[in-house]
Design a protein around this motif. Structure first.
Motif, short mmCIF file in Angstrom:
data_model
loop_
_atom_site.label_atom_id
_atom_site.label_comp_id
_atom_site.label_asym_id
_atom_site.label_seq_id
_atom_site.Cartn_x
_atom_site.Cartn_y
_atom_site.Cartn_z
N ILE A 29 0.86 -0.82 0.25
CA ILE A 29 -0.50 -0.27 0.20
C ILE A 29 0.79 1.23 0.13
N SER A 30 1.78 1.37 0.56
CA SER A 30 2.80 2.34 1.16
C SER A 30 3.78 2.81 -0.76
N SER A 32 2.74 1.61 -2.96
CA SER A 32 1.27 2.44 -4.82
C SER A 32 0.73 3.35 -3.93
N VAL A 33 1.11 4.06 -3.24
CA VAL A 33 0.77 5.64 -3.33
C VAL A 33 1.81 6.36 -2.99
N ILE B 72 -2.68 10.33 2.90
CA ILE B 72 -3.35 8.75 1.86
C ILE B 72 -2.91 7.80 1.70
N ALA B 73 -1.60 7.72 2.49
CA ALA B 73 -0.71 6.68 2.91
C ALA B 73 -1.82 6.40 4.21
N ILE B 77 -3.44 3.02 5.07
CA ILE B 77 -3.35 1.53 5.75
C ILE B 77 -3.96 1.65 7.21
N LEU B 100 -6.43 -1.31 -3.13
CA LEU B 100 -4.86 -1.20 -4.62
C LEU B 100 -5.64 -0.64 -5.91
N ILE B 103 -6.64 2.59 -5.26
CA ILE B 103 -5.59 3.76 -5.11
C ILE B 103 -4.95 3.42 -6.59
N LEU B 123 -1.35 -1.06 -11.94
CA LEU B 123 -1.91 -1.44 -10.21
C LEU B 123 -2.79 -1.74 -10.71
#
Lengths: 203, 188
Positions: A29-30, A32-33, B72-73, B77, B100, B103, B123
């Motif tokens: 996740i991090s 892809s951010v 956002i991160a 999470i 994902l 995002i 992605l």
């Protein structure tokens, strides 16, 4: 303190697979951010390798060994290489501005106009959060009955047999699609010949 | 900028948001670990409430000047852990894939550079692959049909990347830019 002991028991009772899943998921996740928000686009192209690597780790945890290696070969090496080469050819230094820019065209208007502009800029975030939440609710409200048995150890053999017998027609179509895409990409990317030189020669 | 103090600077706000989200997760896991409060959480959908709380807090922090990627991160999470902690493994994998996908969708809409749009699409395709392989692991482990579909998606992704980047190169040759906001070739 009591609450802390209960939490400690809860965390230590979680198995290693869950812990590993959360580590890889947070990594994915991090990263892809990072891909969508890094200012330097070449760097975000290389962060993309990390995302694909994390996802291939997830495939290994899901006992899809063939796909994990194919993921590394095709995505992390092939597609990322193509992306980085395209970045170098399109000269990213000339437009180095941030992707997620707040209010570059923020006018000096006040009040309602600025509010509407902010709403317009917030629309993609709203769409993303809304679609994630809708999918999540749909997943969660379904009562899954997961089977407990493991994936068979010779699943690569099962895959190969299925690809050559039952799914042979889609397999052939996939190869034709790849060929067509290859030819199309070459046609599109090929530099055109300079026509004016011929015309001036005729003159 | 120097005399404003750490907590008033931009990165300080990012860290403040991350710390608040971390505290929320810790409190949530604490309540979830206790068998008495666990049923209350699951029956009353407190995790969904916490998700909206995290999102609202992120909006507030963006409003007071934190950087969007950090928020956002942290929010992604935090909300991922809060939403999937009480669920079983299949729902966790599917939620990760949905996250994902979200995002990637956000990046695809927001990006100015055309190559980054293609990266976001890759992605999203990867998120779909996670979905299919999770199904083949937890629902159909004998004939792994999900992995078959994932192989076909891999093929289509490779073709899409080649053609998309060739289009980007052709457009760059004609217009000398890859900025999405300056493309007006297809406007009617």
């Amino acid at each position: 303190m009591d609450q802390y002991m209960i939490l400690k028991d809860y965390v230590s009772s979680a198995d290693a697979e869950t812990a590993l899943f959360y580590v890889i998921a947070i990594l994915a996740i991090s990263l892809s951010v990072g891909v969508i928000s890094d200012r330097n686009i070449i760097r975000s192209g290389f962060i993309l390798i990390g995302v694909f690597g994390a996802i291939s780790g997830l495939f290994l945890m899901l006992q899809a060994q063939f796909l994990a290696l194919a993921q590394v070969m095709i995505y992390a090496v092939g597609i990322t290489l193509v992306v980085v080469i395209a970045l170098m050819l399109t000269n990213p230094r000339s437009e180095r501005e941030a992707v997620i820019t707040e209010g570059d065209e923020f006018s000096q208007e006040t009040g309602a106009v600025q509010f509407i502009q902010r709403l317009q800029q917030g629309t993609p975030a709203f769409v993303a959060v809304f679609s994630f939440f809708t999918i999540y609710l749909a997943i969660r409200s379904e009562s899954w009955t997961p089977v407990t048995e493991k994936v068979s150890t010779d699943n690569v053999k099962v895959l190969g047999e299925a690809l050559t017998t039952v799914y042979s027609l889609p397999f052939e179509f996939a190869s034709v699609l790849l060929l067509a895409a290859l030819i199309g990409a070459i046609m599109l990317a090929k530099a055109e010949k300079r026509q004016p030189a011929i015309e001036s020669a005729e003159d | 900028m120097q005399d404003q103090g750490f907590m008033k600077s931009t990165i300080g706000k990012d860290f403040l948001y991350g710390g608040l989200v971390f505290l929320t997760i810790c409190a949530f896991l604490g309540f979830l670990s206790n068998p008495a409060t666990r049923d209350v959480i699951i029956n009353n959908y407190y995790d969904i409430g916490m998700f909206f709380g995290i999102v609202g807090l992120g909006l507030f922090f963006i409003g007071i000047g934190a950087r969007t990627p950090g928020v956002i991160a942290g929010g992604a999470i935090g909300s991922f852990i809060v939403l999937t902690a009480p669920q079983d493994a299949l729902v966790r994998y599917l939620s990760l894939s949905a996250l994902l996908f979200g995002i990637g969708m956000y990046g695809m809409i927001k990006s100015r550079n055309a190559v980054r749009v293609l990266m976001s699409i890759e992605l999203m395709l990867n998120a779909v692959n996670i979905n299919l392989i999770a199904f083949s692991r937890f629902v159909d482990p004998v004939q792994v049909k999900g992995q078959l579909f994932a192989i076909f998606i891999l093929t289509v992704a490779a073709a899409e990347a080649a053609v998309g980047l060739a289009i980007v190169l052709a457009v760059y040759r004609n217009m000398s830019t890859v900025d999405m906001n300056k493309f007006n070739l297809l406007k009617w």
